[in-house]
Design an enzyme around this catalytic site. Structure first.
Site, PDB file in Angstrom:
ATOM      1  N   ASN A  80      -9.824  18.371  92.060  1.00 17.38           N
ATOM      2  CA  ASN A  80     -10.244  19.218  90.940  1.00 17.38           C
ATOM      3  C   ASN A  80      -9.148  19.295  89.878  1.00 17.38           C
ATOM      4  O   ASN A  80      -7.963  19.182  90.212  1.00 17.38           O
ATOM      5  CB  ASN A  80     -10.552  20.638  91.450  1.00 17.38           C
ATOM      6  N   CYS A 134     -18.185  16.772  95.863  1.00 24.89           N
ATOM      7  CA  CYS A 134     -17.997  18.219  96.010  1.00 24.89           C
ATOM      8  C   CYS A 134     -19.004  18.747  97.015  1.00 24.89           C
ATOM      9  O   CYS A 134     -20.152  18.310  97.043  1.00 24.89           O
ATOM     10  CB  CYS A 134     -18.175  18.917  94.667  1.00 24.89           C
ATOM     11  N   HIS A 135     -18.584  19.724  97.827  1.00 20.21           N
ATOM     12  CA  HIS A 135     -19.467  20.228  98.879  1.00 20.21           C
ATOM     13  C   HIS A 135     -20.114  21.570  98.551  1.00 20.21           C
ATOM     14  O   HIS A 135     -20.758  22.178  99.423  1.00 20.21           O
ATOM     15  CB  HIS A 135     -18.687  20.355 100.197  1.00 20.21           C
ATOM     16  N   HIS A 191     -19.269  22.630  90.051  1.00 18.92           N
ATOM     17  CA  HIS A 191     -19.057  24.046  90.322  1.00 18.92           C
ATOM     18  C   HIS A 191     -19.954  24.959  89.495  1.00 18.92           C
ATOM     19  O   HIS A 191     -19.855  26.182  89.613  1.00 18.92           O
ATOM     20  CB  HIS A 191     -17.591  24.442  90.137  1.00 18.92           C
TER      21      HIS A 191
END
Length: 461
Positions: free
Chosen positions: A151, A173-174, A210
Protein backbone atom coordinates in the site's frame (compact mmCIF):
# COMPACT_ATOMS: atom_id res chain seq x y z
CA UNK A 1 0.42 -37.23 -8.95
CA UNK A 2 2.31 -34.79 -11.19
CA UNK A 3 2.99 -31.41 -9.59
CA UNK A 4 3.27 -28.21 -11.63
CA UNK A 5 6.62 -26.47 -11.07
CA UNK A 6 6.62 -22.70 -10.58
CA UNK A 7 9.45 -20.28 -9.77
CA UNK A 8 8.36 -17.51 -7.42
CA UNK A 9 10.44 -14.47 -6.50
CA UNK A 10 9.43 -12.69 -3.30
CA UNK A 11 10.64 -9.08 -3.06
CA UNK A 12 10.37 -8.12 0.58
CA UNK A 13 11.06 -11.75 1.39
CA UNK A 14 11.90 -10.97 5.02
CA UNK A 15 8.23 -10.16 5.62
CA UNK A 16 6.83 -11.14 9.01
CA UNK A 17 3.27 -11.43 7.72
CA UNK A 18 2.58 -12.03 4.03
CA UNK A 19 5.59 -14.27 3.40
CA UNK A 20 4.60 -16.78 6.08
CA UNK A 21 1.00 -16.76 4.85
CA UNK A 22 2.32 -17.74 1.42
CA UNK A 23 4.44 -20.47 3.00
CA UNK A 24 1.42 -21.92 4.80
CA UNK A 25 -0.73 -21.77 1.66
CA UNK A 26 1.94 -23.49 -0.43
CA UNK A 27 2.30 -26.15 2.25
CA UNK A 28 -1.47 -26.71 2.16
CA UNK A 29 -1.59 -26.95 -1.65
CA UNK A 30 -1.18 -30.31 -3.37
CA UNK A 31 -0.78 -29.23 -7.01
CA UNK A 32 2.26 -26.94 -7.18
CA UNK A 33 5.95 -27.69 -6.81
CA UNK A 34 7.15 -24.19 -5.95
CA UNK A 35 10.66 -22.84 -5.68
CA UNK A 36 10.62 -19.52 -3.84
CA UNK A 37 13.53 -17.10 -3.98
CA UNK A 38 13.50 -14.52 -1.18
CA UNK A 39 15.03 -11.07 -1.61
CA UNK A 40 15.05 -8.32 1.00
CA UNK A 41 17.24 -5.32 1.73
CA UNK A 42 17.36 -6.84 5.23
CA UNK A 43 19.26 -9.90 4.09
CA UNK A 44 19.21 -11.56 7.50
CA UNK A 45 15.40 -11.45 7.54
CA UNK A 46 15.29 -13.23 4.18
CA UNK A 47 17.71 -15.86 5.48
CA UNK A 48 15.50 -16.39 8.53
CA UNK A 49 12.42 -16.80 6.34
CA UNK A 50 14.20 -19.30 4.10
CA UNK A 51 14.82 -21.44 7.18
CA UNK A 52 11.16 -21.06 8.20
CA UNK A 53 10.10 -22.02 4.68
CA UNK A 54 12.12 -25.20 5.00
CA UNK A 55 10.26 -26.02 8.19
CA UNK A 56 6.91 -25.61 6.38
CA UNK A 57 8.23 -28.23 3.96
CA UNK A 58 8.17 -30.74 6.83
CA UNK A 59 4.39 -30.37 7.16
CA UNK A 60 3.56 -29.94 3.47
CA UNK A 61 0.54 -31.83 2.14
CA UNK A 62 2.02 -31.98 -1.36
CA UNK A 63 5.46 -31.45 -2.84
CA UNK A 64 7.32 -29.26 -0.33
CA UNK A 65 8.15 -25.79 -1.62
CA UNK A 66 11.84 -24.99 -1.57
CA UNK A 67 13.31 -21.66 -0.48
CA UNK A 68 16.57 -19.85 -1.05
CA UNK A 69 17.89 -16.30 -0.73
CA UNK A 70 19.04 -13.85 -3.39
CA UNK A 71 21.60 -11.09 -2.81
CA UNK A 72 20.42 -8.74 -5.57
CA UNK A 73 17.28 -7.95 -7.55
CA UNK A 74 18.96 -9.27 -10.69
CA UNK A 75 19.72 -12.59 -9.01
CA UNK A 76 16.27 -12.74 -7.45
CA UNK A 77 14.46 -12.20 -10.75
CA UNK A 78 16.51 -14.63 -12.83
CA UNK A 79 14.06 -17.20 -14.20
CA UNK A 80 11.09 -15.91 -12.20
CA UNK A 81 7.64 -16.89 -13.43
CA UNK A 82 5.78 -15.13 -10.61
CA UNK A 83 6.99 -12.10 -8.65
CA UNK A 84 5.42 -11.07 -5.34
CA UNK A 85 6.13 -7.60 -3.94
CA UNK A 86 5.50 -6.94 -0.27
CA UNK A 87 7.62 -4.14 1.11
CA UNK A 88 7.21 -1.58 3.89
CA UNK A 89 7.64 1.93 2.47
CA UNK A 90 10.02 3.30 5.06
CA UNK A 91 9.61 2.25 8.67
CA UNK A 92 6.71 2.06 11.09
CA UNK A 93 8.28 5.12 12.70
CA UNK A 94 7.59 6.98 9.42
CA UNK A 95 4.01 5.72 9.49
CA UNK A 96 3.72 7.01 13.07
CA UNK A 97 4.55 10.50 11.79
CA UNK A 98 1.95 10.06 9.02
CA UNK A 99 -0.64 9.56 11.77
CA UNK A 100 0.64 11.70 14.62
CA UNK A 101 1.38 14.95 12.77
CA UNK A 102 -2.13 15.23 11.24
CA UNK A 103 -3.59 14.32 14.65
CA UNK A 104 -1.95 17.42 16.10
CA UNK A 105 -3.85 19.41 13.48
CA UNK A 106 -7.13 17.74 14.40
CA UNK A 107 -7.19 15.15 11.61
CA UNK A 108 -8.06 11.60 12.64
CA UNK A 109 -6.99 8.58 10.59
CA UNK A 110 -7.90 4.97 11.27
CA UNK A 111 -5.15 3.47 9.08
CA UNK A 112 -3.38 6.23 7.17
CA UNK A 113 -1.88 4.12 4.38
CA UNK A 114 -4.14 4.77 1.38
CA UNK A 115 -5.77 8.21 1.32
CA UNK A 116 -5.85 11.19 3.65
CA UNK A 117 -2.63 13.00 4.60
CA UNK A 118 -1.01 9.73 5.73
CA UNK A 119 -1.72 7.90 2.50
CA UNK A 120 -0.52 10.85 0.45
CA UNK A 121 2.87 11.13 2.16
CA UNK A 122 3.28 7.36 2.22
CA UNK A 123 2.86 7.49 -1.57
CA UNK A 124 5.60 10.12 -1.81
CA UNK A 125 7.95 7.74 0.01
CA UNK A 126 6.95 4.59 -1.80
CA UNK A 127 6.67 5.58 -5.47
CA UNK A 128 10.47 6.06 -5.78
CA UNK A 129 10.94 2.65 -4.12
CA UNK A 130 8.63 0.85 -6.54
CA UNK A 131 9.84 2.37 -9.82
CA UNK A 132 13.27 0.64 -9.80
CA UNK A 133 11.60 -2.67 -8.91
CA UNK A 134 9.40 -2.39 -12.00
CA UNK A 135 12.42 -1.44 -14.09
CA UNK A 136 14.31 -4.48 -12.80
CA UNK A 137 11.38 -6.71 -13.71
CA UNK A 138 11.43 -5.14 -17.19
CA UNK A 139 15.14 -5.89 -17.52
CA UNK A 140 15.38 -9.34 -15.93
CA UNK A 141 11.93 -10.97 -15.89
CA UNK A 142 9.69 -9.16 -18.39
CA UNK A 143 7.34 -12.11 -18.90
CA UNK A 144 6.79 -12.83 -15.20
CA UNK A 145 3.40 -12.43 -13.58
CA UNK A 146 3.65 -9.80 -10.84
CA UNK A 147 1.52 -9.42 -7.71
CA UNK A 148 1.81 -6.23 -5.66
CA UNK A 149 0.71 -6.47 -2.01
CA UNK A 150 2.08 -3.06 -0.97
CA UNK A 151 0.00 0.00 0.00
CA UNK A 152 -0.99 2.54 -1.14
CA UNK A 153 -2.19 -0.08 -3.59
CA UNK A 154 -3.73 2.09 -6.32
CA UNK A 155 -0.84 4.54 -6.59
CA UNK A 156 1.89 1.89 -6.47
CA UNK A 157 0.20 -0.40 -8.97
CA UNK A 158 -0.07 2.61 -11.28
CA UNK A 159 3.57 3.53 -10.66
CA UNK A 160 4.78 0.13 -11.79
CA UNK A 161 2.74 0.32 -14.99
CA UNK A 162 4.29 3.74 -15.66
CA UNK A 163 7.81 2.40 -15.20
CA UNK A 164 7.13 -0.71 -17.30
CA UNK A 165 3.94 -0.44 -19.40
CA UNK A 166 4.29 -4.09 -20.46
CA UNK A 167 4.34 -5.39 -16.90
CA UNK A 168 1.94 -8.26 -16.21
CA UNK A 169 0.92 -6.95 -12.81
CA UNK A 170 -2.11 -6.98 -10.55
CA UNK A 171 -2.59 -5.45 -7.11
CA UNK A 172 -3.92 -7.85 -4.49
CA UNK A 173 -6.08 -6.90 -1.48
CA UNK A 174 -8.14 -9.06 0.87
CA UNK A 175 -10.62 -6.46 2.16
CA UNK A 176 -13.51 -7.75 0.00
CA UNK A 177 -13.12 -11.09 1.79
CA UNK A 178 -14.78 -9.53 4.83
CA UNK A 179 -18.10 -9.13 3.05
CA UNK A 180 -17.85 -12.62 1.57
CA UNK A 181 -17.40 -14.04 5.07
CA UNK A 182 -20.55 -12.22 6.16
CA UNK A 183 -22.55 -13.68 3.28
CA UNK A 184 -21.31 -17.21 4.02
CA UNK A 185 -22.31 -16.71 7.68
CA UNK A 186 -25.83 -15.66 6.65
CA UNK A 187 -26.22 -18.74 4.45
CA UNK A 188 -24.88 -21.05 7.15
CA UNK A 189 -27.30 -19.61 9.70
CA UNK A 190 -30.16 -20.24 7.32
CA UNK A 191 -28.94 -23.78 6.59
CA UNK A 192 -28.44 -24.55 10.26
CA UNK A 193 -24.98 -25.97 9.60
CA UNK A 194 -21.51 -24.96 8.50
CA UNK A 195 -22.04 -25.55 4.79
CA UNK A 196 -20.39 -22.59 3.05
CA UNK A 197 -17.13 -20.71 3.23
CA UNK A 198 -16.19 -17.30 1.85
CA UNK A 199 -14.73 -18.91 -1.27
CA UNK A 200 -18.22 -20.11 -2.21
CA UNK A 201 -19.51 -16.53 -2.38
CA UNK A 202 -19.46 -14.66 -5.70
CA UNK A 203 -19.58 -10.87 -5.80
CA UNK A 204 -19.31 -8.22 -8.51
CA UNK A 205 -16.76 -5.71 -7.24
CA UNK A 206 -16.61 -2.02 -8.18
CA UNK A 207 -14.43 0.75 -6.79
CA UNK A 208 -10.86 1.60 -5.95
CA UNK A 209 -8.68 -0.09 -3.39
CA UNK A 210 -10.07 0.09 0.15
CA UNK A 211 -13.21 1.85 -1.12
CA UNK A 212 -14.92 -1.11 -2.76
CA UNK A 213 -18.60 -1.99 -3.26
CA UNK A 214 -20.59 -4.85 -4.74
CA UNK A 215 -23.85 -4.73 -6.69
CA UNK A 216 -24.40 -8.48 -7.07
CA UNK A 217 -23.92 -11.35 -4.61
CA UNK A 218 -24.37 -15.02 -5.46
CA UNK A 219 -24.01 -18.27 -3.56
CA UNK A 220 -24.84 -21.78 -4.75
CA UNK A 221 -26.99 -20.42 -7.59
CA UNK A 222 -28.92 -18.05 -5.31
CA UNK A 223 -29.14 -14.26 -5.41
CA UNK A 224 -27.97 -13.30 -1.91
CA UNK A 225 -28.47 -9.56 -2.22
CA UNK A 226 -31.96 -9.59 -0.64
CA UNK A 227 -30.69 -11.67 2.28
CA UNK A 228 -27.71 -9.35 2.73
CA UNK A 229 -30.00 -6.31 2.65
CA UNK A 230 -32.13 -7.82 5.42
CA UNK A 231 -28.96 -8.66 7.40
CA UNK A 232 -27.64 -5.09 7.07
CA UNK A 233 -31.02 -3.64 8.08
CA UNK A 234 -31.16 -5.92 11.12
CA UNK A 235 -27.67 -5.09 12.35
CA UNK A 236 -27.28 -1.54 11.05
CA UNK A 237 -27.67 0.13 14.44
CA UNK A 238 -26.17 -2.52 16.71
CA UNK A 239 -23.41 -3.76 14.40
CA UNK A 240 -22.32 -7.35 13.90
CA UNK A 241 -19.32 -9.62 14.35
CA UNK A 242 -19.08 -13.39 13.91
CA UNK A 243 -17.60 -13.49 17.41
CA UNK A 244 -17.25 -10.92 20.14
CA UNK A 245 -14.04 -8.99 20.61
CA UNK A 246 -11.66 -10.31 23.22
CA UNK A 247 -11.07 -7.21 25.39
CA UNK A 248 -7.63 -8.54 26.36
CA UNK A 249 -6.54 -9.00 22.74
CA UNK A 250 -4.98 -5.84 21.29
CA UNK A 251 -5.39 -7.06 17.73
CA UNK A 252 -9.14 -7.51 18.29
CA UNK A 253 -9.43 -4.09 19.86
CA UNK A 254 -7.59 -2.30 17.07
CA UNK A 255 -8.63 -4.26 13.98
CA UNK A 256 -12.10 -5.70 14.57
CA UNK A 257 -15.03 -3.52 13.65
CA UNK A 258 -18.78 -4.17 13.78
CA UNK A 259 -19.47 -3.21 10.14
CA UNK A 260 -21.64 -0.27 11.13
CA UNK A 261 -19.91 2.03 8.61
CA UNK A 262 -20.31 -0.69 5.99
CA UNK A 263 -24.02 -1.04 6.76
CA UNK A 264 -24.54 2.73 6.84
CA UNK A 265 -22.92 3.17 3.43
CA UNK A 266 -25.23 0.45 2.07
CA UNK A 267 -28.17 2.48 3.35
CA UNK A 268 -26.81 5.74 1.92
CA UNK A 269 -25.62 4.57 -1.48
CA UNK A 270 -27.88 1.62 -2.21
CA UNK A 271 -25.22 -1.06 -2.73
CA UNK A 272 -23.18 -2.97 -0.12
CA UNK A 273 -19.76 -1.70 0.89
CA UNK A 274 -17.13 -4.43 0.78
CA UNK A 275 -14.04 -3.08 2.54
CA UNK A 276 -13.64 -2.78 6.29
CA UNK A 277 -14.90 0.20 8.28
CA UNK A 278 -11.44 1.54 9.15
CA UNK A 279 -10.60 1.99 5.48
CA UNK A 280 -14.02 3.10 4.24
CA UNK A 281 -14.21 5.92 6.79
CA UNK A 282 -11.07 7.62 5.46
CA UNK A 283 -12.51 8.29 2.00
CA UNK A 284 -15.22 10.68 3.19
CA UNK A 285 -15.10 13.86 5.32
CA UNK A 286 -13.97 13.29 8.88
CA UNK A 287 -17.28 14.51 10.28
CA UNK A 288 -19.11 11.51 8.81
CA UNK A 289 -17.39 8.72 10.76
CA UNK A 290 -13.88 9.42 12.01
CA UNK A 291 -14.89 12.15 14.46
CA UNK A 292 -17.18 9.65 16.17
CA UNK A 293 -15.30 6.40 15.53
CA UNK A 294 -16.11 5.00 18.97
CA UNK A 295 -19.83 5.52 18.37
CA UNK A 296 -19.47 3.66 15.06
CA UNK A 297 -17.66 0.81 16.83
CA UNK A 298 -14.29 0.98 15.11
CA UNK A 299 -10.87 2.04 16.36
CA UNK A 300 -8.13 4.33 15.11
CA UNK A 301 -5.23 1.87 15.04
CA UNK A 302 -2.15 3.40 16.70
CA UNK A 303 1.21 2.76 15.10
CA UNK A 304 2.57 2.05 18.57
CA UNK A 305 0.56 -1.18 18.48
CA UNK A 306 1.99 -2.07 15.07
CA UNK A 307 5.50 -1.61 16.47
CA UNK A 308 4.75 -3.86 19.46
CA UNK A 309 3.15 -6.42 17.16
CA UNK A 310 6.20 -6.36 14.86
CA UNK A 311 8.47 -7.06 17.84
CA UNK A 312 6.28 -9.99 18.89
CA UNK A 313 6.28 -11.39 15.35
CA UNK A 314 10.06 -11.07 15.10
CA UNK A 315 10.41 -13.01 18.33
CA UNK A 316 8.02 -15.71 17.11
CA UNK A 317 9.78 -15.93 13.73
CA UNK A 318 13.18 -16.27 15.39
CA UNK A 319 11.84 -19.08 17.55
CA UNK A 320 10.35 -20.89 14.56
CA UNK A 321 13.62 -20.54 12.62
CA UNK A 322 15.46 -21.94 15.64
CA UNK A 323 13.37 -25.09 15.52
CA UNK A 324 10.91 -24.26 18.27
CA UNK A 325 7.25 -25.08 17.83
CA UNK A 326 5.77 -26.51 14.66
CA UNK A 327 4.46 -24.61 11.60
CA UNK A 328 0.97 -25.48 10.43
CA UNK A 329 -0.06 -26.00 6.82
CA UNK A 330 -3.29 -24.10 7.39
CA UNK A 331 -4.84 -22.39 4.38
CA UNK A 332 -5.19 -18.64 4.85
CA UNK A 333 -7.94 -16.43 3.45
CA UNK A 334 -5.54 -15.06 0.83
CA UNK A 335 -6.14 -15.71 -2.88
CA UNK A 336 -2.55 -15.59 -4.15
CA UNK A 337 -1.93 -19.34 -4.50
CA UNK A 338 -5.29 -19.78 -6.25
CA UNK A 339 -4.33 -16.97 -8.63
CA UNK A 340 -0.96 -18.57 -9.35
CA UNK A 341 -2.65 -21.91 -10.00
CA UNK A 342 -5.00 -20.23 -12.47
CA UNK A 343 -2.07 -18.71 -14.35
CA UNK A 344 -0.31 -22.09 -14.38
CA UNK A 345 -3.36 -23.65 -16.08
CA UNK A 346 -4.62 -25.52 -13.00
CA UNK A 347 -8.18 -24.23 -13.15
CA UNK A 348 -9.71 -20.84 -13.86
CA UNK A 349 -10.09 -18.56 -10.84
CA UNK A 350 -11.96 -15.27 -10.37
CA UNK A 351 -11.06 -12.74 -7.70
CA UNK A 352 -11.02 -9.00 -7.11
CA UNK A 353 -7.78 -7.26 -8.10
CA UNK A 354 -6.41 -3.82 -8.90
CA UNK A 355 -5.71 -3.15 -12.58
CA UNK A 356 -5.74 -0.22 -15.01
CA UNK A 357 -9.27 0.56 -16.14
CA UNK A 358 -9.75 -0.90 -19.61
CA UNK A 359 -13.49 -0.42 -19.51
CA UNK A 360 -14.31 -2.57 -16.50
CA UNK A 361 -15.78 0.44 -14.63
CA UNK A 362 -17.91 2.86 -16.61
CA UNK A 363 -17.50 6.54 -15.81
CA UNK A 364 -13.81 6.50 -14.80
CA UNK A 365 -10.97 7.40 -17.18
CA UNK A 366 -9.17 4.61 -18.97
CA UNK A 367 -5.89 3.81 -17.26
CA UNK A 368 -7.16 4.71 -13.80
CA UNK A 369 -6.28 1.96 -11.31
CA UNK A 370 -9.58 0.38 -10.29
CA UNK A 371 -10.56 -2.67 -8.25
CA UNK A 372 -12.87 -5.16 -9.94
CA UNK A 373 -12.96 -8.88 -10.60
CA UNK A 374 -10.55 -10.53 -13.02
CA UNK A 375 -10.24 -14.03 -14.44
CA UNK A 376 -6.96 -15.85 -13.77
CA UNK A 377 -6.31 -18.53 -16.39
CA UNK A 378 -3.59 -19.88 -18.64
CA UNK A 379 -4.42 -16.90 -20.88
CA UNK A 380 -3.39 -14.45 -18.16
CA UNK A 381 -5.23 -11.94 -15.96
CA UNK A 382 -8.36 -10.81 -17.79
CA UNK A 383 -10.33 -7.95 -16.21
CA UNK A 384 -14.09 -8.47 -16.12
CA UNK A 385 -16.63 -5.77 -16.90
CA UNK A 386 -18.11 -4.59 -13.59
CA UNK A 387 -20.50 -1.85 -14.71
CA UNK A 388 -21.13 1.54 -13.14
CA UNK A 389 -21.30 2.77 -9.58
CA UNK A 390 -24.29 4.83 -8.41
CA UNK A 391 -23.67 8.47 -9.30
CA UNK A 392 -23.24 9.59 -5.67
CA UNK A 393 -20.55 6.95 -5.13
CA UNK A 394 -18.96 7.45 -8.52
CA UNK A 395 -18.32 11.10 -7.67
CA UNK A 396 -16.39 10.14 -4.51
CA UNK A 397 -14.43 7.41 -6.27
CA UNK A 398 -13.64 9.64 -9.26
CA UNK A 399 -12.35 12.41 -6.97
CA UNK A 400 -9.93 10.08 -5.17
CA UNK A 401 -8.89 8.30 -8.36
CA UNK A 402 -8.11 11.59 -10.09
CA UNK A 403 -6.04 12.74 -7.12
CA UNK A 404 -4.09 9.46 -7.08
CA UNK A 405 -3.39 9.72 -10.81
CA UNK A 406 -2.32 13.36 -10.51
CA UNK A 407 -0.07 12.53 -7.55
CA UNK A 408 1.65 9.87 -9.60
CA UNK A 409 1.99 12.27 -12.54
CA UNK A 410 3.56 14.92 -10.30
CA UNK A 411 6.11 12.56 -8.68
CA UNK A 412 7.17 10.92 -11.93
CA UNK A 413 7.31 14.30 -13.67
CA UNK A 414 9.13 15.83 -10.67
CA UNK A 415 6.56 18.61 -10.53
CA UNK A 416 6.98 19.09 -6.80
CA UNK A 417 5.10 22.38 -6.73
CA UNK A 418 1.91 20.53 -7.77
CA UNK A 419 1.89 18.33 -4.70
CA UNK A 420 0.51 20.66 -2.07
CA UNK A 421 -2.49 21.63 -4.20
CA UNK A 422 -3.33 17.91 -4.55
CA UNK A 423 -2.74 17.24 -0.86
CA UNK A 424 -5.01 20.18 -0.05
CA UNK A 425 -8.02 18.69 -1.86
CA UNK A 426 -8.26 15.42 0.09
CA UNK A 427 -11.56 15.34 2.05
CA UNK A 428 -9.73 14.98 5.37
CA UNK A 429 -7.47 17.96 4.66
CA UNK A 430 -9.93 20.24 2.86
CA UNK A 431 -11.55 21.77 6.00
CA UNK A 432 -8.21 23.21 7.21
CA UNK A 433 -7.29 26.81 6.41
CA UNK A 434 -4.74 27.09 3.62
CA UNK A 435 -1.86 28.22 5.82
CA UNK A 436 -2.56 25.47 8.36
CA UNK A 437 -2.73 22.80 5.65
CA UNK A 438 0.54 24.09 4.17
CA UNK A 439 2.22 23.99 7.56
CA UNK A 440 1.06 20.41 8.15
CA UNK A 441 2.20 19.32 4.68
CA UNK A 442 5.65 20.84 5.17
CA UNK A 443 6.00 19.20 8.59
CA UNK A 444 5.00 15.78 7.22
CA UNK A 445 7.40 16.02 4.30
CA UNK A 446 10.30 17.04 6.54
CA UNK A 447 9.50 14.20 8.95
CA UNK A 448 10.04 11.63 6.17
CA UNK A 449 12.87 13.58 4.51
CA UNK A 450 15.38 10.72 4.34
CA UNK A 451 13.13 8.98 1.80
CA UNK A 452 12.43 12.03 -0.39
CA UNK A 453 14.36 13.91 -3.10
CA UNK A 454 16.06 17.18 -2.21
CA UNK A 455 13.94 19.17 -4.69
CA UNK A 456 10.74 18.19 -2.88
CA UNK A 457 12.26 19.04 0.49
CA UNK A 458 13.20 22.47 -0.81
CA UNK A 459 9.62 22.98 -2.02
CA UNK A 460 8.32 22.05 1.44
CA UNK A 461 10.88 24.07 3.39
Amino acid sequence: MTRTPVKITYIGGGSLNWATKLMADLAHDTTLAAHVRLYDIDHSAAVRNAVIGGRFGDVSKGTPATYDVAYSLEEALDGAEVVVISILPGEFEDMAQDIDIPARYGIKQAVGDTVGPGGFVRALRSIPMMLPIAEAIRDYAPSAWVCNLTNPMSVLTGAMYRAFPGIRLWGECHEVTKLRHQVAWIANQEAGELRYGHRDVRVNVLGINHFTFVDAIGLDGRDMLPAYRAFADQHGNSGWTARERDPDDEHDNYFMDRSRVKFDMFRRFGIPAAAGDRHLAEFVPQSEYLDTAEAWDFTLTPVSYRIRDRAAKRKAAAALAAGEGKPAANRSDEALVDQIKGLMGLGDFISNVNLPNRGQIEGLPLGTIVETNALFSSLGVTPLVAGRLPDSLLAIVADHAARQTALLDAVIGQRWDDLFDLFRTDPLVAPLPDDTARQMFNEMVQATSRHLPDALLQEAS
